[in-house]
Design a protein around this motif. Sequence first.
Motif, short mmCIF file in Angstrom:
data_model
loop_
_atom_site.label_atom_id
_atom_site.label_comp_id
_atom_site.label_asym_id
_atom_site.label_seq_id
_atom_site.Cartn_x
_atom_site.Cartn_y
_atom_site.Cartn_z
N VAL A 48 0.87 -1.18 0.00
CA VAL A 48 0.00 0.00 0.00
C VAL A 48 0.90 1.22 0.00
O VAL A 48 1.81 1.34 0.83
CB VAL A 48 -0.94 0.01 1.23
N ALA A 82 -11.70 -4.89 -6.77
CA ALA A 82 -11.08 -3.67 -6.22
C ALA A 82 -11.93 -3.09 -5.10
O ALA A 82 -11.39 -2.59 -4.10
CB ALA A 82 -10.88 -2.64 -7.34
N ALA A 86 -10.48 -2.39 -1.42
CA ALA A 86 -10.58 -1.00 -0.93
C ALA A 86 -11.36 -0.91 0.37
O ALA A 86 -10.96 -0.20 1.30
CB ALA A 86 -11.24 -0.12 -2.00
N VAL A 131 -13.10 4.14 -6.18
CA VAL A 131 -12.28 2.93 -6.31
C VAL A 131 -12.11 2.57 -7.78
O VAL A 131 -13.03 2.73 -8.58
CB VAL A 131 -12.97 1.74 -5.58
N GLY A 133 -9.99 -0.60 -10.26
CA GLY A 133 -9.15 -1.79 -10.32
C GLY A 133 -8.46 -1.92 -11.66
O GLY A 133 -9.02 -1.57 -12.70
N ILE A 166 -8.76 5.02 -4.21
CA ILE A 166 -8.00 3.79 -4.06
C ILE A 166 -7.97 3.06 -5.40
O ILE A 166 -9.01 2.73 -5.95
CB ILE A 166 -8.58 2.87 -2.97
N VAL A 168 -6.43 -0.34 -7.11
CA VAL A 168 -5.85 -1.65 -6.79
C VAL A 168 -5.38 -2.29 -8.08
O VAL A 168 -6.16 -2.43 -9.03
CB VAL A 168 -6.88 -2.56 -6.09
N SER A 175 -1.63 -1.32 -4.06
CA SER A 175 -2.75 -0.39 -3.97
C SER A 175 -2.21 1.00 -3.68
O SER A 175 -1.39 1.17 -2.76
CB SER A 175 -3.72 -0.81 -2.86
N MET A 177 -3.31 4.53 -2.42
CA MET A 177 -4.39 5.12 -1.64
C MET A 177 -4.10 6.60 -1.49
O MET A 177 -3.19 7.00 -0.77
CB MET A 177 -4.46 4.42 -0.28
#
Length: 189
Positions: A48, A82, A86, A131, A133, A166, A168, A175, A177
Amino acid sequence: MSQIQVLNLQSLDRGLPAITPAFGAAIAEAGAICLTEEAHKPGAALEVEGEFSTTFKLDWQPVTEQTRRCWNDEEYTTEQAAYGVAFLLILQLTNFTVIERSRKGTGFDYWLGSQDSTATLPFQRMARLEVSGIRKGNRSQINARVKQKTEQTRASDAQGLPAYIIVVEFSRPISIMSAKHNPEGTLLQ
């Protein structure tokens, strides 16, 4: 030396204020598919970066052939997976939880509220969550997605609430963030 914390995708099947146990179980399956198809095994490290810098171990249930057939749409599966990652990151790294799905056109996916059950208004909208992905992407693609999603949240900036973005990426897995602060420069946590 501290022990690395575990993010157990299957724990999503307990639900959250805005996530039913059935939906939580479904997005846990999506996460298992993404990680398994990228050749990861339970216990894989998730790095992260961004607002927080830490590492988690990821855990998930084995993927069956039926699960693979159910989650055959890679783009949709990656998006749902994702969300699962998240949500767990928000729970572990902030004092927020997911309290409500946002409506289309707001520029973000979910409303966040306090995890503290003794709060006066525990389901008060306190922050936003966007979010995204990526199944397999390089650092440039990941950073571009973070920038894109940060810009997307501008549609709701007038509310003055902070936002978490976030992204991912599942092949590494990593990830990013990011936190977008309110006009006063503070981020509620």
